[in-house]
Design a protein around this motif. Structure first.
Motif, short mmCIF file in Angstrom:
data_model
loop_
_atom_site.label_atom_id
_atom_site.label_comp_id
_atom_site.label_asym_id
_atom_site.label_seq_id
_atom_site.Cartn_x
_atom_site.Cartn_y
_atom_site.Cartn_z
N ALA A 268 -12.00 -46.19 -61.84
CA ALA A 268 -11.98 -45.44 -60.58
C ALA A 268 -10.56 -45.40 -60.04
O ALA A 268 -9.91 -46.44 -59.92
N VAL A 269 -10.09 -44.20 -59.73
CA VAL A 269 -8.78 -44.02 -59.11
C VAL A 269 -9.05 -43.66 -57.65
O VAL A 269 -9.43 -42.54 -57.33
N VAL A 270 -8.87 -44.63 -56.76
CA VAL A 270 -9.40 -44.54 -55.39
C VAL A 270 -8.33 -44.08 -54.40
O VAL A 270 -7.21 -44.58 -54.40
N GLY A 271 -8.72 -43.14 -53.53
CA GLY A 271 -7.84 -42.70 -52.46
C GLY A 271 -7.78 -41.17 -52.41
O GLY A 271 -8.45 -40.50 -53.18
N PRO A 272 -6.99 -40.59 -51.49
CA PRO A 272 -6.20 -41.28 -50.48
C PRO A 272 -7.10 -41.67 -49.30
O PRO A 272 -7.86 -40.84 -48.80
N THR A 273 -7.03 -42.91 -48.89
CA THR A 273 -7.97 -43.42 -47.91
C THR A 273 -7.41 -43.41 -46.49
O THR A 273 -8.15 -43.59 -45.53
N ILE A 274 -6.10 -43.21 -46.34
CA ILE A 274 -5.54 -43.02 -44.99
C ILE A 274 -5.81 -41.57 -44.61
O ILE A 274 -4.99 -40.68 -44.84
N SER A 275 -6.99 -41.32 -44.09
CA SER A 275 -7.41 -39.95 -43.82
C SER A 275 -8.55 -39.96 -42.83
O SER A 275 -9.34 -40.89 -42.79
N SER A 276 -8.63 -38.90 -42.06
CA SER A 276 -9.83 -38.68 -41.26
C SER A 276 -10.86 -38.03 -42.16
O SER A 276 -10.54 -37.55 -43.25
N ALA A 277 -12.11 -37.99 -41.73
CA ALA A 277 -13.15 -37.32 -42.51
C ALA A 277 -13.03 -35.82 -42.29
O ALA A 277 -13.81 -35.19 -41.58
N SER A 278 -12.01 -35.23 -42.91
CA SER A 278 -11.68 -33.82 -42.69
C SER A 278 -12.72 -32.89 -43.29
O SER A 278 -12.72 -31.69 -43.00
N LYS A 279 -13.57 -33.41 -44.16
CA LYS A 279 -14.68 -32.64 -44.70
C LYS A 279 -15.86 -33.59 -44.88
O LYS A 279 -15.69 -34.81 -44.96
N TYR A 280 -17.03 -33.02 -44.95
CA TYR A 280 -18.27 -33.79 -44.92
C TYR A 280 -18.30 -34.86 -46.00
O TYR A 280 -18.77 -35.98 -45.76
N GLU A 281 -17.81 -34.57 -47.19
CA GLU A 281 -17.91 -35.51 -48.29
C GLU A 281 -17.01 -36.74 -48.13
O GLU A 281 -17.07 -37.65 -48.94
N ALA A 301 -7.60 -48.30 -59.79
CA ALA A 301 -6.24 -47.93 -59.43
C ALA A 301 -6.29 -47.30 -58.04
O ALA A 301 -7.29 -46.71 -57.66
N ILE A 302 -5.21 -47.45 -57.30
CA ILE A 302 -5.11 -46.87 -55.96
C ILE A 302 -4.11 -45.72 -56.01
O ILE A 302 -3.04 -45.84 -56.62
N GLN A 303 -4.47 -44.60 -55.37
CA GLN A 303 -3.64 -43.39 -55.42
C GLN A 303 -3.33 -42.88 -54.03
O GLN A 303 -3.98 -43.25 -53.04
N THR A 304 -2.32 -41.98 -53.96
CA THR A 304 -1.98 -41.31 -52.70
C THR A 304 -2.44 -39.86 -52.65
O THR A 304 -2.58 -39.30 -51.57
N ASP A 305 -2.60 -39.22 -53.83
CA ASP A 305 -2.88 -37.79 -53.88
C ASP A 305 -1.74 -37.01 -53.24
O ASP A 305 -1.94 -35.94 -52.66
N ALA A 306 -0.51 -37.55 -53.35
CA ALA A 306 0.64 -36.89 -52.73
C ALA A 306 0.68 -35.41 -53.10
O ALA A 306 0.37 -35.04 -54.22
N PRO A 307 1.03 -34.55 -52.12
CA PRO A 307 1.55 -34.84 -50.79
C PRO A 307 0.48 -34.99 -49.70
O PRO A 307 0.82 -34.97 -48.51
N ILE A 308 -0.81 -35.10 -50.10
CA ILE A 308 -1.84 -35.34 -49.08
C ILE A 308 -1.49 -36.57 -48.27
O ILE A 308 -1.58 -36.60 -47.04
N LEU A 309 -1.06 -37.62 -48.95
CA LEU A 309 -0.45 -38.78 -48.33
C LEU A 309 0.93 -38.92 -48.96
O LEU A 309 1.06 -38.81 -50.18
#
Length: 400
Positions: A268-281, A301-309
């Motif tokens: 599992a590549v988890v993230g980006p978790t610094i986020s509001s629930a901008s969509k239902y999922e 693994a932890i990810q940023t999904d840059a540039p999302i974060l």
């Protein structure tokens, strides 16, 4: 020849932590690792005294759009080829821009490798590439093609159903679109094999050639999936087509299906978790997910999904996961060795070992603590960043 001496070296290997450690490197590669007494530093070596500070491998982000998204500029973003919901013919390397400012932010924050990929608008988005964050030419920054991008959930529904009025417009439509593409790839492989056996002409197709690598087990399928039901559908389709090389990207509700990850040995590549629930999922987003998955036995693994974060905040994400239950002794592994193994590039990055790339970071504290900062960053032995040398006063850089 260069050496970092007098460091607290976190090898993220069987050697563990080395107090009073030396890392000797030459021609972009680590040639020796050990205590200051064990490693003989040749005369004339350029030496950096870490002063007891932490020395780690360069951080690895297993899910990023750095180099593709032009620091979030929509005018120049090359990460979504939305002409069709299935675009396996697309390769991230062809859109990777070494001068993307996000890459500079990356190595200045200790991130020396990113798995850069297309966005999540399409059900199948194209070839993903593991890239170094420091360099001039994309081809020389390439480590390897590490997967095929796919996406489930709300993004492909919005881009194609809502905006283009075509399949997929529903979750079943997303699943059907992926199945249709994989079935076509299987048929393509069979026709190609028959043509070769009969020594007959065969018209090649770039997209099918790339998808053939997935169904034949050469190229992992890396699937954007947030909700537990989407993750379960990915597992179902992988079972149907015998796809064993698989990773779940984002895994927002991965904690709900931890046992399923373990049973299938899927990372599992988890993230980006610094986020509001901008969509239902995203409504169940939590920094507890990495710790829960790790405790269950999942490779995380932890990810940023840059540039999302922003890419340079990968270490902050790790720190917040530690606060919410991820063990401190596992934290560094989630952004070094684990992502390197998930991406299949562990022979080059993710650890401080003889024979691996000299991607190294000297930190002024524990990597995952908010107060810590990268002081020195080396990428393939080149000093990409020196905080004292390179930091600028933002007031002097303000664009009037």
């Amino acid at each position: 020849m260069r050496a970092i001496v007098n460091g607290t070296v976190h090898t993220v290997s069987e050697r563990g932590r080395i107090d009073g450690g030396t890392v000797l490197f030459d021609d972009g590669e680590i040639v020796a690792v050990g205590t200051d007494e064990e490693v003989e530093v040749p005369e004339g070596t350029e030496t950096f005294d870490a002063g007891g500070r932490n020395v780690t491998p360069g951080l690895v982000d297993a899910h990023s759009h750095a180099g593709m998204a032009e620091w979030g500029e929509p005018e120049d973003g090359d990460f979504n080829e939305v002409s069709d919901p299935v675009t396996p013919q697309v390769n991230a390397l062809d859109g990777f821009h070494p001068r993307d400012e996000e890459l500079q932010h990356a190595f200045q924050g200790g991130v020396t490798t990113v798995s850069s990929r297309m966005g999540s608008a399409n059900v199948i988005g194209g070839i993903i590439c593991s890239m170094k964050t420091y360099g001039d030419v994309a081809d020389r920054m390439l480590i390897r093609e590490d997967g095929m991008k796919a996406a489930f959930g709300e993004n492909p529904k919005r881009f194609h159903g809502d905006e283009k009025d075509r399949q997929p417009s529903t979750r079943p439509g997303v699943a059907a679109t992926l199945r249709e593409a994989l079935m076509e790839a299987e048929d393509y492989v069979e026709r190609r094999a028959n043509a070769r056996e009969e020594d007959e002409p065969f018209e090649r197709d770039l997209g099918m050639e790339n998808l053939a690598r997935v169904v034949e087990g050469e190229l992992p399928l890396r699937v954007h999936a947030h909700r537990a039901d989407d993750i379960a559908t990915v597992f179902r389709i992988a079972d149907e087509f015998g796809i064993e090389k698989l990773s779940i990207e984002h895994a927002t509700e991965g904690h709900v299906l931890a046992d399923e990850f373990v049973e299938r040995d899927v990372p599992a590549v988890v993230g980006p978790t610094i986020s509001s629930a901008s969509k239902y999922e995203l409504r169940n987003i939590t920094f507890e997910t990495p710790g829960i998955l790790h405790e269950a036995g999942v490779k995380v693994a932890i990810q940023t999904d840059a540039p999302i974060l922003p890419q340079e905040h990968l270490d902050v994400c790790v720190g917040l996961a530690v606060r919410e239950g991820l063990p401190e002794d596992v934290a560094l592994r989630t952004v070094t060795r684990n992502p390197a193994e998930i991406l299949g590039i562990e022979d080059r990055v993710g650890t401080v070992e003889e024979g691996t790339d000299a991607d190294l970071v000297v930190w002024d504290g524990p990597m995952f603590e908010l107060e810590s900062d990268a002081e020195q960053v080396f990428v393939e032995g080149e000093r990409a960043y020196d905080r004292e040398r390179d930091d600028l006063d933002p007031r002097e850089e303000y664009a009037w």
